[in-house]
Design an enzyme around this catalytic site. Structure first.
Site, PDB file in Angstrom:
ATOM      1  N   CYS A   1     -11.004  -4.644  -0.453  1.00  0.00           N
ATOM      2  CA  CYS A   1      -9.848  -4.612   0.443  1.00  0.00           C
ATOM      3  C   CYS A   1      -8.749  -5.557  -0.003  1.00  0.00           C
ATOM      4  O   CYS A   1      -9.023  -6.708  -0.373  1.00  0.00           O
ATOM      5  CB  CYS A   1     -10.310  -4.973   1.846  1.00  0.00           C
TER       6      CYS A   1
ATOM      7  N   CYS B   1      -4.013  -4.627   3.228  1.00  0.00           N
ATOM      8  CA  CYS B   1      -2.710  -3.992   3.404  1.00  0.00           C
ATOM      9  C   CYS B   1      -2.518  -3.469   4.817  1.00  0.00           C
ATOM     10  O   CYS B   1      -1.388  -3.282   5.231  1.00  0.00           O
ATOM     11  CB  CYS B   1      -2.505  -2.881   2.382  1.00  0.00           C
TER      12      CYS B   1
ATOM     13  N   CYS C   1      -5.122   1.400   6.646  1.00  0.00           N
ATOM     14  CA  CYS C   1      -6.156   2.212   7.303  1.00  0.00           C
ATOM     15  C   CYS C   1      -6.096   2.061   8.813  1.00  0.00           C
ATOM     16  O   CYS C   1      -6.212   3.040   9.545  1.00  0.00           O
ATOM     17  CB  CYS C   1      -7.542   1.815   6.802  1.00  0.00           C
TER      18      CYS C   1
ATOM     19  N   ARG D   1       0.790  -3.301   0.298  1.00  0.00           N
ATOM     20  CA  ARG D   1       0.879  -3.856   1.664  1.00  0.00           C
ATOM     21  C   ARG D   1       1.631  -2.850   2.507  1.00  0.00           C
ATOM     22  O   ARG D   1       2.572  -2.220   2.030  1.00  0.00           O
ATOM     23  CB  ARG D   1       1.598  -5.205   1.610  1.00  0.00           C
TER      24      ARG D   1
ATOM     25  N   CYS E   1      -5.968   4.668   1.122  1.00  0.00           N
ATOM     26  CA  CYS E   1      -6.331   3.281   0.865  1.00  0.00           C
ATOM     27  C   CYS E   1      -5.985   2.940  -0.578  1.00  0.00           C
ATOM     28  O   CYS E   1      -6.469   3.600  -1.489  1.00  0.00           O
ATOM     29  CB  CYS E   1      -7.814   3.051   1.094  1.00  0.00           C
TER      30      CYS E   1
ATOM     31  N   SER F   1       5.925  -8.377  -2.008  1.00  0.00           N
ATOM     32  CA  SER F   1       7.186  -7.799  -1.579  1.00  0.00           C
ATOM     33  C   SER F   1       7.954  -7.456  -2.826  1.00  0.00           C
ATOM     34  O   SER F   1       7.637  -7.924  -3.905  1.00  0.00           O
ATOM     35  CB  SER F   1       7.946  -8.836  -0.750  1.00  0.00           C
TER      36      SER F   1
ATOM     37  N   THR G   1      12.578 -10.321   4.656  1.00  0.00           N
ATOM     38  CA  THR G   1      12.286 -11.748   4.502  1.00  0.00           C
ATOM     39  C   THR G   1      13.323 -12.605   5.209  1.00  0.00           C
ATOM     40  O   THR G   1      12.981 -13.563   5.899  1.00  0.00           O
ATOM     41  CB  THR G   1      12.223 -12.125   3.016  1.00  0.00           C
TER      42      THR G   1
END
Lengths: 256, 621
Positions: free
Chosen positions: B590, B593, B596, B368, B565, B119, B404
Site C-alpha cells: 500500500c 493513496c 480504494c 495519491r 489500486c 504532488s 499547496t
C-alpha cells in the site's frame, strides 16, 4: 561482582532493504540525500539484548554509542527510548564520515570502552548498507578482549559469558570471560518498539558529545573507493528446443 | 475462521443459506451458479483488524494491559504536510511575537517528514511569502522558477497546442516547480527550530472525546499486533495526546476526518467530495532534451472525452536533468475496466512525451488521491475541540491543479484563530475541547474563498455530452471572460463510488504491454515507491464484510479494485479448492493513496492507519 556498564555500539544505516538506492552519476557512491536513515536492524537487536540484561539485573548501566554526523543523535535517542541510560555521540562529518570504515569505528569504540571501563561491548553483527561484518571483531582485537560473534543466545554466568553462536555448521556454544565483545545475530531476540512516551522521556536523558581527536583516534582511511556501479541488469534467458541445441549454444559461448 | 462445508450438511442447503446472506446485504439479485456460491462459502478470512473485530469481545485479548500513557499539549496537529506544518509554524511565530508559551505537538505517520508527500508540483508562493517573507534566505528549496507554459490536447498521434493566455487558471507565471517532499521536509526543519515537537513514525489512530462530546485529542497507533489480530510479545499500547484544540491535516480523504464528518455531521450542507487519482514518476533524462523551468500539461488521449483527467510534465532545475511527470484521472469514471496506472503508462508512449523520455531512466514512482470538489464540497471545518485544515476538507483549486498554497493558508488561518483562545486566561468555552468558529469566518474572508468561488464551475462543467470539450468551452467563456461571476453553481455527479457502471455494460480496454523502457509493469513501479510495512500486522485495508468483494465487486464490476489500486494491493486469485475466486489483500504494497476507500463501489473498504512509519519512502516527490 556484577558488571558495571555495558556499551551498545550503534550504526546508522541507509535502510537499504526497501527505499530506492541510486548510484551517483559520477559512480563515486550511492545517493544518500533525502534517503531514510535509521538504526541498523542488528544494532536494534543488540540494544534490546543489553536492555534485557539490565532488566534481569546482570548489569547496572547501558550506554548507547554511535559515530557520525548530527543525524546520528536521533538513532541514539531511539536507543535511549528503548531503555539505554545515556548516550555518547562521537561526531564525524563531511569527508571524514564518507571515508569512515570499520577500522576507524572500531578504534573509536575500543578507545571509549577503555575510557569508560565497560565490561561488555555489544554490537550488531554487520551493517546492512555495507555488510562488512568487521567492526565487532576489530574492536575485540584492538582491546585484546575475547569475542562472541553471531550470538543467538547470551547468558551471563558470574564473571563469564556463555554465548551460543550461529555458524555454518549449526550452533556453537562458547564460554568467554569478561570484559568481552559480543555481536548480535538475527535470532538473539525481537527488539521492542520505541514507544512515543519513551521517546519523549528520552529527550531528557543525556547524550555526551565528543570528537575522535578527543579519544586520540586518527580517522585516516587506508581504503579508497574507486568506483560504485549498479549490478548488471539481468538478461533474458534463452530457450532452446532440444538438448543438442543446448550443447551447441554452450560450446558456442565457450562454456564447454 | 472460515465457513467450511460440513460433510454432513447438504451442500445445496448451504448454498441457499450463503446466497440469502449475500442478498440481504448489498448485492442485487444476480444469476449465480450454485457451484460458484458454494465455493465462495469456503472463504479464508481477510480482515482481522480491531476496528472491525473489537478487542473487548476477543478472548485473545483478555488480561492484556490496555491502559494508555497520556500527555497534555496546548495544540495537537495530526499530519506533517504543508497545512499541518504551516499551522504549527504560525502558532509558534505568534507565541514568539507575543512572548507566550505554547506546547505544539505534531504527529505524522511517515517515518520522516516528507516521506508520504507527493504532488506535481507548481507551487504558488503566495502563502509561503506570508509565512516566511525571507524564505529564500532560509534556503527553501524553490529552485526552479517557471519559464515556459505549454498546454496541449493530445490525439493518438498528434498534439494540438492551446495558447496559455494570461488569466487562464493553468497559467503559471510567477510560480515555482518544486519537489514537494523536499519542501515539506524544509518546513519541518523550520518548525523544529521554532520549537514544535514533531514525532514522525507515529500515526494518529483514534480520536478521543471528552464526556461532553468535544474532541479531547488523539491516540497514536498500538504496535505489536499480529496479522491474525492477536497480541504479540512486543505489544504496546499507543499514547494519548490531549489538547485544547486538535487540528486534523491528514490530506485528501483522511481516515480520522471520515469519522469526524459522521460524528459532527459536518457534511450536511455540502456535496459529497469528488476525487481524482494522481500517479507520478521522476525521470533523469538526456541532457539534450532538458528544458529547466518548462511546464507541460495535456488533456485528451488516452482518455476519452467523458473521463476527466490529464497529464503534467515539469522540468526541474536542481543540478541533474530531472523531470517530474504524471497523470491524473478523475475518480468519477464509469468504466470498471479502466486502470489509471495503465493509462499513465500508455500516455508516455505518445510521440510528444516519448521524445522527452527516450534514453532516460525512471528513478521514482508514487500515487495519491486528490480533491476535485472545490467550493461545492467544502464541509463545516470547525467542531468542538478541533478543526480541519488543508486537503482534508479540500481547498484545492482544481483547474490550477494547485492545493499547496491554499492548504498552507488554511493552516495559518487556523493558527491565527486558535492562538488568542488557547493562550487566554479564561477561554470561555462551553465545551471542554475549544470550539473556534472564528477559523471558518476567517476562511470565508480570505483569498482562499474568493479563489475557490471563482473556479467552482469549471470541474462540474465537464459533466455534459461533450465532456472535456464542453468543459473547455465553459472555462474559456465563463472563467476567462467572466472570472466565475456567473450567478449559478453547477453540481458534481455525486459520490465517486456510485459512478461505476456494471462490467457487462462496458467494454474492456486493451492496454499495450509495458515495453520496459518508457512504460513499466505495476510491481516494478511499486518497488520504486520504497513502500514497506511491518508484515506481521493486521491488514490496514479493512473490509466491513469479507464476503462482499467476490459477491459484489467481482460479480458486478469485475473487481475494479485490482485496476484502480496503483500499488497492486488487491488481487482476485483462484481459490485453493479450485472453484471460484477470492480477494487477496497485499497490504504491504500500500502507498497510502486512499483511492480504494474512495472508489470501492460497495464502500466496503475502510482504510485505517497501519503501524507508524510504514508506507512509501518518497524522496522529494
Amino acid at each position: 561482582m556484577s558488571p558495571a556498564s555495558v556499551f551498545v555500539c550503534l550504526s546508522l544505516t541507509l535502510l537499504s532493504d526497501y527505499p530506492v538506492i541510486r548510484v551517483k552519476p559520477d559512480n563515486s557512491g550511492v545517493v544518500t540525500d533525502g534517503v531514510k536513515h535509521s538504526m541498523n536492524p542488528f544494532c536494534e537487536i543488540a540494544v534490546e539484548e543489553a536492555v534485557k540484561l539490565k532488566e534481569k539485573k546482570f548489569i547496572k548501566e547501558v550506554v548507547a554509542v554511535s559515530c557520525g554526523p548530527t543525524q546520528v543523535t536521533e538513532t541514539i535517542r531511539t536507543a535511549l527510548a528503548m531503555g539505554c541510560d545515556r548516550g555518547i555521540h562521537v561526531e564525524v562529518s563531511g569527508k571524514d564520515y564518507e571515508a569512515m570504515g570499520p577500522l576507524q569505528i572500531a578504534k573509536i569504540f575500543a578507545a571509549l570502552a577503555k575510557k569508560e571501563e565497560a565490561s561488555l561491548v555489544i554490537l550488531g553483527k554487520q551493517a546492512i548498507d555495507d555488510d562488512c561484518n568487521q567492526t565487532g571483531q576489530m574492536t575485540a582485537a584492538l582491546l585484546d578482549w575475547p569475542q562472541g560473534t553471531f550470538a543467538s543466545e547470551v547468558t551471563i554466568d558470574g564473571e563469564k559469558v556463555k554465548v551460543v553462536r550461529e555458524i555454518d555448521g549449526g550452533l556453537e556454544t562458547i564460554k568467554i570471560s569478561m570484559p568481552a565483545v559480543l555481536t548480535a545475530d538475527l535470532r538473539l531476540n525481537t527488539p521492542r518498539y520505541a514507544t512515543l512516551p519513551n521517546i519523549m522521556k528520552a529527550k531528557k536523558k543525556k547524550i555526551a558529545n565528543m570528537k575522535p581527536a578527543d579519544l586520540g583516534v586518527d580517522m585516516v582511511s587506508r581504503v579508497e573507493v574507486l568506483r560504485v556501479d549498479e549490478p548488471p541488469t539481468r538478461l533474458a534467458g534463452v530457450k532452446v528446443e532440444t538438448v543438442d541445441d543446448l550443447v551447441a549454444k554452450l560450446k558456442a559461448n565457450g562454456t564447454i | 475462521y472460515s465457513v467450511t462445508k460440513s460433510s454432513l450438511e447438504c451442500p445445496f442447503l448451504l448454498c441457499i443459506r450463503a446466497l440469502k446472506t449475500v442478498q440481504a446485504e448489498h448485492a442485487p439479485p444476480q444469476h449465480y451458479t450454485w457451484r460458484r456460491n458454494c465455493s465462495s462459502a469456503v472463504m479464508p478470512r481477510i480482515t482481522s483488524h480491531y476496528t472491525i473485530f473489537p478487542r473487548d469481545k476477543d478472548p485473545r485479548w483478555e488480561g492484556v494491559e490496555m491502559e494508555r500513557f497520556a500527555d497534555e499539549a496546548d495544540v495537537v496537529i495530526v499530519g506533517g504536510g504543508p497545512a499541518g506544518l504551516s499551522a504549527a509554524i504560525r502558532l509558534k511565530q505568534l507565541a514568539k511575537e507575543q512572548e507566550k508559551e505554547l506546547r505544539v505537538c505534531l504527529v505524522e505517520k511517515a517515518s520522516q517528514i516528507g516521506a508520504h508527500t507527493l504532488s506535481g508540483a507548481c507551487l504558488e508562493p503566495s502563502a509561503l511569502n506570508e509565512l516566511f517573507p525571507d524564505w529564500k534566505e532560509r534556503g527553501a528549496p524553490l529552485n526552479t522558477p517557471v519559464t515556459e507554459d505549454l498546454f496541449s490536447i493530445l490525439t493518438e498521434k498528434y498534439r494540438i497546442p492551446v495558447p496559455m493566455l494570461p488569466g487562464l487558471p493553468m497559467n503559471n507565471h510567477g510560480n515555482y516547480i518544486v519537489r514537494l517532499g523536499h519542501f515539506v521536509h524544509w518546513l519541518g526543519e523550520q518548525a523544529e527550530e521554532l520549537g514544535v515537537e514533531i514525532y514522525p513514525g507515529y500515526a494518529a489512530a483514534e480520536v478521543l472525546f471528552h464526556e461532553d462530546g468535544s474532541v479531547k485529542g488523539i491516540a497514536t497507533n498500538d504496535v505489536g499486533i499480529a496479522k491474525d489480530g492477536s497480541p504479540k510479545d512486543v505489544f504496546e499500547r499507543g499514547m494519548e495526546l490531549h489538547a485544547k484544540v486538535t487540528l486534523f491535516g491528514e490530506g485528501c480523504h483522511g481516515h480520522l476526518a471520515k469519522q469526524l464528518y459522521r460524528q459532527f455531521n459536518l457534511r450536511e450542507n455540502c456535496e459529497p467530495q469528488t476525487y481524482a487519482i494522481g500517479l507520478k514518476e521522476l525521470w533523469v533524462i538526456d541532457e539534450k532534451k532538458w528544458r529547466p523551468g518548462r511546464v507541460e500539461h495535456s488533456v485528451g488521449w488516452p482518455l476519452n472525452r467523458n473521463t476527466y483527467g490529464g497529464s503534467f510534465l515539469y522540468h526541474l532545475n536542481e543540478g541533474e536533468p530531472l523531470v517530474a511527470l504524471g497523470f491524473v484521472v478523475g475518480l468519477d469514471y464509469t468504466n470498471p475496466y479502466l486502470s489509471p496506472f495503465r493509462e499513465f503508462q500508455r500516455w508516455k508512449h505518445h510521440p510528444f512525451v516519448a521524445k522527452t523520455l527516450e534514453g532516460g531512466d525512471r528513478i521514482a514512482y508514487g500515487a495519491r488521491a486528490l480533491n476535485e470538489g472545490g467550493y461545492q464540497c467544502l464541509p463545516k471545518v470547525t467542531f468542538p475541540g478541533g478543526m480541519l485544515i488543508g486537503c482534508s476538507p479540500g481547498f484545492m483549486n482544481v483547474p490550477k491543479i494547485k492545493g499547496t498554497h491554499t492548504a498552507m493558508k488554511s493552516g495559518m488561518l487556523a493558527a491565527e484563530a486558535i492562538f488568542p483562545k488557547v493562550t487566554a486566561e479564561d477561554p470561555a468555552s462551553k465545551t471542554a475541547g475549544l470550539h473556534i468558529p472564528e477559523y471558518e469566518d476567517n476562511l470565508k474572508k480570505s483569498w482562499i474563498w474568493k479563489e475557490l468561488y471563482a473556479v467552482r464551475n469549471i470541474r462540474p462543467s465537464f459533466h455534459n455530452y461533450f465532456g472535456l470539450y464542453g468543459g473547455m468551452v465553459y472555462t474559456g467563456v465563463f472563467y476567462w471572460i467572466l472570472r466565475g461571476k456567473e450567478p449559478w453553481t453547477l453540481k458534481h455527479a455525486g459520490l465517486d463510488s456510485a459512478q461505476l457502471k456494471p462490467a457487462k455494460e462496458c467494454t474492456p480496454i486493451e492496454y499495450p504491454k509495458p515495453d520496459g523502457k518508457l512504460s513499466f509493469d505495476l510491481l516494478s513501479s511499486v518497488a520504486l515507491s520504497g513502500t514497506n510495512h511491518e508484515g506481521d500486522q493486521p491488514p490496514h485495508l479493512t473490509l466491513k464484510d469479507d464476503s462482499i468483494p467476490v459477491a459484489n465487486n467481482l460479480a458486478i464490476y469485475d473487481g475494479p479494485e485490482q485496476r484502480f489500486c496503483p500499488a497492486g494491493v488487491y488481487e482476485y486469485v483462484p481459490l485453493e479448492t479450485g472453484e471460484g475466486m477470492r480477494l487477496q489483500i497485499n497490504a504491504q504494497n500500500c502507498v497510502h493513496c486512499k483511492t480504494c476507500d474512495i472508489k470501492d463501489p460497495s464502500q466496503n473498504i475502510n482504510w485505517v492507519v497501519p503501524e507508524g512509519s510504514g508506507g512509501p519512502a518518497y524522496n522529494g516527490l
